[in-house]
Design a protein around this motif. Sequence first.
Motif, PDB file in Angstrom:
ATOM      1  N   ARG A 116       3.442   2.148  -8.266  1.00 19.02           N
ATOM      2  CA  ARG A 116       3.546   3.359  -7.442  1.00 19.02           C
ATOM      3  C   ARG A 116       4.589   4.365  -7.949  1.00 19.02           C
ATOM      4  NH1 ARG A 116       0.080   3.607  -3.563  1.00 19.02           N
ATOM      5  NH2 ARG A 116      -0.975   1.663  -3.062  1.00 19.02           N
ATOM      6  N   ILE A 117       4.869   4.319  -9.244  1.00 13.80           N
ATOM      7  CA  ILE A 117       5.831   5.255  -9.841  1.00 13.80           C
ATOM      8  C   ILE A 117       5.241   5.817 -11.133  1.00 13.80           C
ATOM      9  CG2 ILE A 117       8.080   5.402 -11.020  1.00 13.80           C
ATOM     10  CD1 ILE A 117       9.097   3.336  -9.024  1.00 13.80           C
ATOM     11  N   ALA A 118       5.422   7.123 -11.343  1.00 13.59           N
ATOM     12  CA  ALA A 118       5.048   7.744 -12.618  1.00 13.59           C
ATOM     13  C   ALA A 118       6.241   8.538 -13.130  1.00 13.59           C
ATOM     14  CB  ALA A 118       3.843   8.668 -12.417  1.00 13.59           C
ATOM     15  N   LEU A 119       6.492   8.461 -14.428  1.00 14.18           N
ATOM     16  CA  LEU A 119       7.561   9.252 -15.039  1.00 14.18           C
ATOM     17  C   LEU A 119       6.952  10.498 -15.672  1.00 14.18           C
ATOM     18  CD1 LEU A 119       9.512   6.526 -17.096  1.00 14.18           C
ATOM     19  CD2 LEU A 119       9.595   6.949 -14.648  1.00 14.18           C
ATOM     20  N   ALA A 120       7.689  11.614 -15.573  1.00 13.46           N
ATOM     21  CA  ALA A 120       7.203  12.844 -16.210  1.00 13.46           C
ATOM     22  C   ALA A 120       8.380  13.625 -16.766  1.00 13.46           C
ATOM     23  CB  ALA A 120       6.428  13.698 -15.208  1.00 13.46           C
ATOM     24  N   GLY A 121       8.125  14.348 -17.829  1.00 14.63           N
ATOM     25  CA  GLY A 121       9.160  15.201 -18.427  1.00 14.63           C
ATOM     26  C   GLY A 121      10.244  14.370 -19.107  1.00 14.63           C
ATOM     27  N   ALA A 141       5.540   6.956   1.008  1.00 15.18           N
ATOM     28  CA  ALA A 141       4.643   7.758   0.175  1.00 15.18           C
ATOM     29  C   ALA A 141       3.643   6.878  -0.564  1.00 15.18           C
ATOM     30  CB  ALA A 141       5.460   8.561  -0.837  1.00 15.18           C
ATOM     31  N   SER A 142       2.598   7.522  -1.099  1.00 14.29           N
ATOM     32  CA  SER A 142       1.658   6.778  -1.943  1.00 14.29           C
ATOM     33  C   SER A 142       2.208   6.657  -3.359  1.00 14.29           C
ATOM     34  CB  SER A 142       0.314   7.510  -2.024  1.00 14.29           C
ATOM     35  OG  SER A 142      -0.277   7.572  -0.762  1.00 14.29           O
ATOM     36  N   LEU A 143       2.977   7.672  -3.749  1.00 12.82           N
ATOM     37  CA  LEU A 143       3.430   7.738  -5.137  1.00 12.82           C
ATOM     38  C   LEU A 143       4.807   8.399  -5.203  1.00 12.82           C
ATOM     39  CD1 LEU A 143       2.770   7.619  -8.246  1.00 12.82           C
ATOM     40  CD2 LEU A 143       1.719   9.867  -7.985  1.00 12.82           C
ATOM     41  N   LEU A 144       5.656   7.851  -6.061  1.00 13.01           N
ATOM     42  CA  LEU A 144       6.948   8.467  -6.353  1.00 13.01           C
ATOM     43  C   LEU A 144       6.908   8.919  -7.811  1.00 13.01           C
ATOM     44  CD1 LEU A 144      10.011   9.082  -5.930  1.00 13.01           C
ATOM     45  CD2 LEU A 144      10.459   6.671  -6.436  1.00 13.01           C
ATOM     46  N   VAL A 145       7.180  10.207  -8.046  1.00 14.54           N
ATOM     47  CA  VAL A 145       7.205  10.712  -9.420  1.00 14.54           C
ATOM     48  C   VAL A 145       8.654  10.914  -9.834  1.00 14.54           C
ATOM     49  CG1 VAL A 145       6.539  12.587 -10.976  1.00 14.54           C
ATOM     50  CG2 VAL A 145       4.967  11.834  -9.189  1.00 14.54           C
ATOM     51  N   SER A 152       0.789  -1.217   0.000  1.00 12.10           N
ATOM     52  CA  SER A 152       0.000   0.000   0.000  1.00 12.10           C
ATOM     53  C   SER A 152       0.833   1.285   0.000  1.00 12.10           C
ATOM     54  CB  SER A 152      -0.959   0.010   1.192  1.00 12.10           C
ATOM     55  OG  SER A 152      -0.217  -0.065   2.378  1.00 12.10           O
ATOM     56  N   ARG A 153       2.150   1.191   0.009  1.00 16.44           N
ATOM     57  CA  ARG A 153       2.995   2.384   0.029  1.00 16.44           C
ATOM     58  C   ARG A 153       4.255   2.119  -0.785  1.00 16.44           C
ATOM     59  NH1 ARG A 153       0.467   6.606   2.235  1.00 16.44           N
ATOM     60  NH2 ARG A 153       2.401   7.565   2.933  1.00 16.44           N
ATOM     61  N   ILE A 154       4.997   3.203  -1.024  1.00 15.62           N
ATOM     62  CA  ILE A 154       6.343   3.039  -1.565  1.00 15.62           C
ATOM     63  C   ILE A 154       7.283   3.736  -0.588  1.00 15.62           C
ATOM     64  CG2 ILE A 154       6.121   5.084  -3.091  1.00 15.62           C
ATOM     65  CD1 ILE A 154       7.919   3.492  -5.095  1.00 15.62           C
ATOM     66  N   SER A 155       8.348   3.039  -0.244  1.00 13.17           N
ATOM     67  CA  SER A 155       9.291   3.585   0.716  1.00 13.17           C
ATOM     68  C   SER A 155      10.479   4.147  -0.065  1.00 13.17           C
ATOM     69  CB  SER A 155       9.691   2.461   1.664  1.00 13.17           C
ATOM     70  OG  SER A 155      10.863   2.796   2.322  1.00 13.17           O
ATOM     71  N   VAL A 156      10.674   5.455   0.035  1.00 12.04           N
ATOM     72  CA  VAL A 156      11.660   6.148  -0.796  1.00 12.04           C
ATOM     73  C   VAL A 156      12.853   6.555   0.065  1.00 12.04           C
ATOM     74  CG1 VAL A 156      12.026   8.116  -2.340  1.00 12.04           C
ATOM     75  CG2 VAL A 156       9.767   7.049  -2.215  1.00 12.04           C
ATOM     76  N   ASP A 164      -6.677   5.999  -3.707  1.00 11.21           N
ATOM     77  CA  ASP A 164      -5.247   5.907  -3.447  1.00 11.21           C
ATOM     78  C   ASP A 164      -4.520   6.445  -4.688  1.00 11.21           C
ATOM     79  OD1 ASP A 164      -2.638   5.043  -3.311  1.00 11.21           O
ATOM     80  OD2 ASP A 164      -3.134   2.958  -2.834  1.00 11.21           O
ATOM     81  N   VAL A 165      -3.840   7.578  -4.550  1.00 11.21           N
ATOM     82  CA  VAL A 165      -3.287   8.252  -5.733  1.00 11.21           C
ATOM     83  C   VAL A 165      -2.158   7.487  -6.421  1.00 11.21           C
ATOM     84  CG1 VAL A 165      -3.970  10.561  -4.962  1.00 11.21           C
ATOM     85  CG2 VAL A 165      -1.673   9.699  -4.405  1.00 11.21           C
ATOM     86  N   GLY A 166      -1.600   6.496  -5.714  1.00 16.66           N
ATOM     87  CA  GLY A 166      -0.527   5.723  -6.338  1.00 16.66           C
ATOM     88  C   GLY A 166      -1.010   4.394  -6.897  1.00 16.66           C
ATOM     89  N   SER A 167      -2.320   4.146  -6.843  1.00 19.45           N
ATOM     90  CA  SER A 167      -2.818   2.842  -7.297  1.00 19.45           C
ATOM     91  C   SER A 167      -2.710   2.738  -8.809  1.00 19.45           C
ATOM     92  CB  SER A 167      -4.260   2.630  -6.832  1.00 19.45           C
ATOM     93  OG  SER A 167      -5.108   3.560  -7.462  1.00 19.45           O
TER      94      SER A 167
END
Lengths: 412, 245
Positions: A290-295, A160-164, A146-150, A332-335
């Motif tokens: 739980r990861i999104a790439l941007a840019g 966190a819920s999400l790592l960008v 349910s989480r990502i540990s950064v 859940d924003v990272g789902s």
Amino acid sequence: MSTEKADVVIAGGGFAGLALALALRQGLGNSFRIVVADPAFAADARPDLRASAIAAAARRMFETLGAWDAVADQAQPILDMVVTDSKLEHAVRPVFLTFAGEVEPGQPFAHMIENAPLNAALARQARAQGIDLRATAVSGFENDTSRISVSLRDGGVMSASLLVAADGAKSRVREQAGIATHGWNYGQSAIVTTVAHERAHNGRAEEHFLPGGPFAILPLKSNASLGNRSSLVWTETDAEAARIVALPDDRFHGELERRFGLHLGEIAPSGPRRAYPLGLFIARSFVAERIALAGDAAHVIHPIAGQGLNMGLRDVAALAEVIVDAARLGLDVGSSQVLERYQRWRRFDTALMGAATDGLNRLFSNESDVLRLMRDVGLGLVDRMPALKSFFIREAAGMTGEVPKLLRGEAL
Amino acid sequence: MSTQTTIDEAEVARFSALAEEWWDPRGKMAVLHKFNPVRLGYIRDAACKRFGRNPKQLDSLKGLRILDIGCGGGILCEPLARLGATLLGADPAERNIAAAKQHAEQSGLSVDYRVTSAEALADAGERFDIVLAMEVVEHVADVKLFVKRCAEMVQPGGLMIAATINRTLKSFALAIVGAEYVLRWLPRGTHQWDKFVTPDELEIAMELSGLRTTDERGVIYNLMADRWELSSDMDVNYMVLGEKA
């Protein structure tokens, strides 16, 4: 060190990372915890010497995020644009395409601005909004259900819920997530520098398709101390670019003048010069668990149409909208369900733009007379068809396709 | 180590597998996850309108007491709890409740999950600001009685929202032949067409139970966007909103 909680951790504090942080803060308020990690937040970080063309849609987004006012007087509107196609020895370069540069009355389709002040304005605005900026890098991460540990390089750990991943073309997060990229290098590099010139550019951008590749003169804001200036993006083969950058100043000046011409009067290269190798790549996926790439972490395209940064901001606007919509539904924003919506929105568009810019570059980086004739006829036709031309202007301004709210100048 | 501990661990493992099944957006419950945003949006907006809240706020449902009947693994309860509501999730299946509890704990959310029925809760005199009967009406034995008992639990000024499937030829084609046999979105036998309820039947049942029905809305699947959307077409999936004066 104990684990801290955040909703979203953003790796990378460039345009993409900071704009995303600001958009999320604006949409979701202070209770939504955002951390942006970038070693470049340290005071001694090396400044970015490049300048960028900010398309009309991207400018609206910066305005909506409250970061444009601070830099508006340092931004040079592009009032028109000429495109020429010529061999180096041609004394007169035939002009095949001119764009009067307005998307709508009073709305230039792009502004030129140096990266450093814009990035600083974004960082200031982020601090003013209470966003947690940390001068450190994301060094790793670990998923649980349910989480990502950064992990941060300074020893901190965020749950966190999400790592960008907005950590640039060489994104470590992308690499560690095992997301491959496909693409290629062009064997070309862009020489980037600033050129001072005697006469005013009057807001005109020039793109000359020289045999070595596109040679772009992009107008920068002039002021009393700096005089008339333009930013230069000068494409050559890797070897030639390396040779030219290393030339002594007087010989560099000579090479520059052969290409730049004297239509703006006497010229003088000012400031450092650097060669950036050019490539095209697109991440095979824009999302992972739980990861999104941007840019640039998601895609790098040929700078021929000046669309790299604007595409990155499209990612940001779409991702911010997806996250804000989900958070306001309590999701859940990272789902994966939330991230899939982002991926579906952006990846096709990106592939299309990548293909288009690649085609343009291949078409124009070629000495064949047949090709030259074809493209000149093509450009000439475009020039004579107002509807098509206005489509190109709107496309360059980032106003076609399913446009995210922020790029339409609407708050989330 | 005692035998008792081993049994507990096996139970935990079983329920956590079930929880994973409920919560995997690409798994067996994929269609429910896809459906979730549209019904969540409808519930949130109706609640915000009724109780004068701002739907843009992250705690837009703060303090509202909500009952979710037939809560399953908690797919609807958790987001509503995240928006600040106080949730009671009721389901007759013990294994669903165990799975839901486990997942809420992982998510760090507090939801009061109980193995119970609408009737039992109504008998106990429970009252709620909002009573949700989402995708359950088509599974109950007596629709009128079920709706009556649900409506009893709605506080004055509160809401009841029901979502279900219409009894039309189109719903037979789409919800049974399409969803269960062709697309295999749902296990075969999930639905029996003759138990589907028409909007009229549902609305009459609500009105007879002292609720004023103030909105009815269809939900359709947009193939191009791969998402469910609100629509005026109520031939298959639809939702009805009832208010208590």
